[in-house]
Structures are given as C-alpha cells and as structure tokens.
Scaffold this motif. Structure first.
Motif, PDB file in Angstrom:
ATOM      1  N   SER A 187       0.809  -1.221   0.000  1.00  0.00           N
ATOM      2  CA  SER A 187       0.000   0.000   0.000  1.00  0.00           C
ATOM      3  C   SER A 187       0.841   1.269   0.000  1.00  0.00           C
ATOM      4  N   SER A 188       2.133   1.151  -0.246  1.00  0.00           N
ATOM      5  CA  SER A 188       3.043   2.291  -0.163  1.00  0.00           C
ATOM      6  C   SER A 188       3.810   2.472  -1.466  1.00  0.00           C
ATOM      7  N   ARG A 189       4.458   3.629  -1.583  1.00  0.00           N
ATOM      8  CA  ARG A 189       5.464   3.846  -2.630  1.00  0.00           C
ATOM      9  C   ARG A 189       6.768   3.328  -2.053  1.00  0.00           C
ATOM     10  N   ASN A 190       7.440   2.449  -2.759  1.00  0.00           N
ATOM     11  CA  ASN A 190       8.650   1.804  -2.263  1.00  0.00           C
ATOM     12  C   ASN A 190       9.859   2.204  -3.098  1.00  0.00           C
ATOM     13  N   TYR A 191      10.990   2.379  -2.413  1.00  0.00           N
ATOM     14  CA  TYR A 191      12.225   2.830  -3.052  1.00  0.00           C
ATOM     15  C   TYR A 191      13.375   1.960  -2.572  1.00  0.00           C
ATOM     16  N   VAL A 241      20.787  -2.611  -0.736  1.00  0.00           N
ATOM     17  CA  VAL A 241      21.564  -1.985   0.335  1.00  0.00           C
ATOM     18  C   VAL A 241      20.830  -0.828   0.997  1.00  0.00           C
ATOM     19  N   ALA A 242      19.677  -0.422   0.449  1.00  0.00           N
ATOM     20  CA  ALA A 242      18.901   0.647   1.062  1.00  0.00           C
ATOM     21  C   ALA A 242      17.437   0.510   0.663  1.00  0.00           C
ATOM     22  N   TYR A 243      16.575   0.999   1.542  1.00  0.00           N
ATOM     23  CA  TYR A 243      15.126   0.903   1.316  1.00  0.00           C
ATOM     24  C   TYR A 243      14.428   2.042   2.038  1.00  0.00           C
ATOM     25  N   ALA A 244      13.360   2.526   1.458  1.00  0.00           N
ATOM     26  CA  ALA A 244      12.469   3.480   2.115  1.00  0.00           C
ATOM     27  C   ALA A 244      11.081   3.277   1.538  1.00  0.00           C
ATOM     28  N   ARG A 245      10.079   3.637   2.312  1.00  0.00           N
ATOM     29  CA  ARG A 245       8.733   3.624   1.777  1.00  0.00           C
ATOM     30  C   ARG A 245       8.030   4.907   2.189  1.00  0.00           C
ATOM     31  N   VAL A 246       7.052   5.290   1.380  1.00  0.00           N
ATOM     32  CA  VAL A 246       6.287   6.494   1.627  1.00  0.00           C
ATOM     33  C   VAL A 246       4.811   6.136   1.591  1.00  0.00           C
ATOM     34  N   VAL A 247       4.114   6.522   2.642  1.00  0.00           N
ATOM     35  CA  VAL A 247       2.665   6.386   2.706  1.00  0.00           C
ATOM     36  C   VAL A 247       2.106   7.757   2.353  1.00  0.00           C
ATOM     37  N   THR A 248       1.250   7.820   1.346  1.00  0.00           N
ATOM     38  CA  THR A 248       0.760   9.120   0.893  1.00  0.00           C
ATOM     39  C   THR A 248      -0.635   9.011   0.292  1.00  0.00           C
ATOM     40  N   ASP A 257      10.332   3.739   7.454  1.00  0.00           N
ATOM     41  CA  ASP A 257      11.079   2.492   7.215  1.00  0.00           C
ATOM     42  C   ASP A 257      12.329   2.705   6.362  1.00  0.00           C
ATOM     43  N   VAL A 258      13.030   3.801   6.612  1.00  0.00           N
ATOM     44  CA  VAL A 258      14.261   4.078   5.867  1.00  0.00           C
ATOM     45  C   VAL A 258      15.385   3.234   6.457  1.00  0.00           C
ATOM     46  N   PHE A 259      16.082   2.514   5.580  1.00  0.00           N
ATOM     47  CA  PHE A 259      17.169   1.648   6.022  1.00  0.00           C
ATOM     48  C   PHE A 259      18.319   1.723   5.025  1.00  0.00           C
ATOM     49  N   VAL A 260      19.514   1.916   5.547  1.00  0.00           N
ATOM     50  CA  VAL A 260      20.734   1.821   4.746  1.00  0.00           C
ATOM     51  C   VAL A 260      21.622   0.799   5.444  1.00  0.00           C
ATOM     52  N   LEU A 264      19.352   7.403  -2.188  1.00  0.00           N
ATOM     53  CA  LEU A 264      17.994   6.985  -1.872  1.00  0.00           C
ATOM     54  C   LEU A 264      17.082   8.198  -1.719  1.00  0.00           C
ATOM     55  N   MET A 265      17.503   9.179  -0.926  1.00  0.00           N
ATOM     56  CA  MET A 265      16.674  10.354  -0.683  1.00  0.00           C
ATOM     57  C   MET A 265      16.472  11.177  -1.956  1.00  0.00           C
ATOM     58  N   SER A 266      17.483  11.278  -2.789  1.00  0.00           N
ATOM     59  CA  SER A 266      17.329  12.006  -4.050  1.00  0.00           C
ATOM     60  C   SER A 266      16.234  11.377  -4.904  1.00  0.00           C
ATOM     61  N   GLY A 267      16.214  10.062  -4.944  1.00  0.00           N
ATOM     62  CA  GLY A 267      15.180   9.364  -5.706  1.00  0.00           C
ATOM     63  C   GLY A 267      13.792   9.545  -5.119  1.00  0.00           C
ATOM     64  N   VAL A 268      13.691   9.478  -3.802  1.00  0.00           N
ATOM     65  CA  VAL A 268      12.397   9.667  -3.140  1.00  0.00           C
ATOM     66  C   VAL A 268      11.866  11.068  -3.433  1.00  0.00           C
TER      67      VAL A 268
END
Length: 103
Positions: A8-12, A23-30, A40-43, A56-60
């Motif tokens: 249910s999220s945008r995943n990166y 090696v890194a992950y983040a998700r955005v609930v919007t 859930d940001v993980f490096v 990762l953040m640049s892509g998000v």
C-alpha cells in the motif's frame, strides 16, 4: 502485516550493481495529493557514509516532487543532517501534532 504495508506504499530501493544485493530501502505512505509520511528508511551498515542514503533520498524526493504535496513528515533518531539536505526541518509547533498508538 508488513507485506500489506509495503503493498500500500510507494517503495524505493538501492541495489549494489555488482552483487545485486539491496543496500537501502524506504517507503512512503501518501494520499498522493497533500500529505506523505516517509518511513522504514534503512541503509545497510556496510554502505553508510558513502552516499547511498543521499542516493535513496534524491530518488524519493524526485518521485514525490511532481505531486506538489503540502507536507511530508518523517521521524528520525539520528539522521537529521541527511534529511535537512532535502528540505526537512523540525516541526514549527510540535505540540500541535499528536499520535494515537495501537496496542
């Protein structure tokens, strides 16, 4: 439960080009219009400090920017400096925000 949250999220993610390992992950609930929650940001510890978090953040941010969101929130224990580089700052009036915690 985590699978439903991911679905249910945008995943990166960021992957090591050589090994293919993530090696890194983040998700955005919007709602895609006014609000987002970055979570859930993980490096991976082995790649911290070499720009993977910035990648990762640049892509998000690049993905969310066209949405014109009014507010994107996050919580961090120790990466304030990273997020500040992408426009995040402390809440102007933190006492206006509340949380309802599940059991």
């Amino acid at each position: 439960m985590q699978d439903a949250a991911i679905d249910s999220s945008r995943n990166y993610g960021v992957w090591n080009e050589t090994s293919g390992e993530q090696v890194a992950y983040a998700r955005v609930v919007t709602d895609g219009v006014t609000f987002a929650w970055l979570c859930d940001v993980f490096v991976a510890p082995a790649v911290r400090g070499v720009g993977v978090g910035k990648m990762l953040m640049s892509g998000v941010i690049a993905d969310l920017e066209p949405l014109g969101l009014r507010r994107t929130l996050l919580a961090t224990a120790d990466a304030h400096g990273l997020y500040e580089q992408y426009g995040f700052s402390e809440l102007p009036v933190p006492s206006q925000f509340m949380a309802r915690m599940g059991s």
